[in-house]
Design a protein around this motif. Sequence first.
Motif, mmCIF file in Angstrom:
data_model
loop_
_atom_site.group_PDB
_atom_site.id
_atom_site.type_symbol
_atom_site.label_atom_id
_atom_site.label_comp_id
_atom_site.label_asym_id
_atom_site.label_seq_id
_atom_site.Cartn_x
_atom_site.Cartn_y
_atom_site.Cartn_z
ATOM 1 N N SER A 181 0.861 -1.184 0.000
ATOM 2 C CA SER A 181 0.000 0.000 0.000
ATOM 3 C C SER A 181 0.894 1.230 0.000
ATOM 4 N N GLY A 182 0.356 2.347 -0.518
ATOM 5 C CA GLY A 182 1.133 3.576 -0.566
ATOM 6 C C GLY A 182 2.086 3.667 -1.745
ATOM 7 N N TRP A 183 1.922 2.778 -2.714
ATOM 8 C CA TRP A 183 2.821 2.739 -3.878
ATOM 9 C C TRP A 183 2.130 3.415 -5.055
ATOM 10 N N PHE A 184 2.757 4.420 -5.650
ATOM 11 C CA PHE A 184 2.097 5.221 -6.685
ATOM 12 C C PHE A 184 1.781 4.401 -7.933
ATOM 13 N N ALA A 185 2.530 3.308 -8.160
ATOM 14 C CA ALA A 185 2.376 2.561 -9.405
ATOM 15 C C ALA A 185 1.436 1.367 -9.294
ATOM 16 N N GLY A 186 0.750 1.214 -8.141
ATOM 17 C CA GLY A 186 -0.208 0.122 -8.046
ATOM 18 C C GLY A 186 -0.080 -0.671 -6.757
ATOM 19 N N PRO A 187 -0.868 -1.744 -6.621
ATOM 20 C CA PRO A 187 -0.909 -2.510 -5.370
ATOM 21 C C PRO A 187 0.185 -3.566 -5.243
#
Length: 475
Positions: A298-304
């Motif tokens: 979580s918290g990743w700009f490029a996806g889950p």
Amino acid sequence: MSCSHGPGYASPLEAMEKGPIEKLLYVCCVQPDQSNGKSDLLATVDVDPESPTYCQIIHRLRTGRPDDELHHSGWNVCSSCHGDAACAKRDKLVLPALLSNRIFIVDTGKNPKKPFMYKVIEASEVNKVNCTALHTAHCLADGNVMISAMGDLEGNPKSEFVLVDSKTFTVQGTWVKGQAARFNYDFWYQPYHDVMISTEWGAPRIWKRGYKAEDGDTPDAYGRNLNFYSWSKRELIQTIDLGEDGVAPLEVRFLHDPKESQGFVGTAVGSSVFRFYKQDDGKWATERVIKVLSKKVSGWFAGPRIGGLISDILISLDDRFLYFSNWLHGDVRQYDITDPAKPKLTGQVFLGGAFVKGSAVTVLEDPELDAQPEPVFIKGKRFFGGPQMLQLSLDGKRLYVSTSLFSPWDRQFYPETIKEGGRIIKLDINIVEGGMSLDRNFLIDFSEGIDGPILPHEMRYPGGDCTSDIWLAQQ
């Protein structure tokens, strides 16, 4: 004039056993701040432990041009010319620019510690053959340097190879006869098996604008094939679709023994390593031999999920160890490939990555680690970003690791490296039993100097290395 020896070494094992210990690194560096006339540069780095300037940039050769994106490099001649071109000398480094389409020719022979610009092949000369996005440069035994091109003048995907005369440094034309592959990136040739293998990144107009997760599922954005050409006929003879795990196959490495008919390729989006090999019927085949599992976050700009993004691989000169870097996971791995069909993990070092402890990313499910890795500090400096380009010493005992992948992607994934500059670190290799350890006393810091923070990419030694040299079999 008579000459008894050509450039390079007669065999990979001769290079490993008799080659000198490296004292200099030539490093392609990108200037992320193109204002006020700043430009990319070739950094000469002192890696001689006995030198008073050890671990320092001792010379900077700037291109003096805007928007080059220095990336990879090659030599005017190398071990493929050993014997046949006995009087040739390895003294010019060929630097294609990924974005500007210029080709810089650097003289390293007259003063290896202070290389100078010998010639610039302007983009207009390359544009005449409708090729852009230049990448890999390999010297050929016929006196040419061959450079892979990934696009046409409009930024559409293209698979072609520009030929440059290694004496006059003029564009001679292109290599492919007839049909070509759709995408292009890296390549490796082996005349003994009458083959040249090329890989596929994607359409320049796509990757130039930055990474988008959805592009990985778009056939028009990134490639997923290995392409096999007849070396003698210059014709595409076979294409193998690597599937979902094979999206964006980047660096391709044959085993160094020129009579071996197998090697490996790492895939960036697919985060896998494939073995390719020649079958009894003369056709080529592939099999996935390593898969880097993604992590749920979580918290990743490029996806889950965060995949490894294998960005570079190389093979030791004795064909015993395979190394690769996971640019997003932050680790470098070593595999024993004594049995190439069954690589065995023998070493792994975490250096940074997208989910180190304290980052904005929280790991929810990790099939590999029990906890997020701690940030790494060397000589008081933090290792920002992830491990990217690799270069192994000829004797196999030292592995150098740089951090920059491609500046638009660096800005997206590791914006801190734009402010802090890149790093080069060194891993010490156990060549007897396998294994790697971080040298805590070695750090090249690219945050300092009058150019401001710069981004180091590919590394070369003056005398050649295990990714620039290709050996030809004695018939």
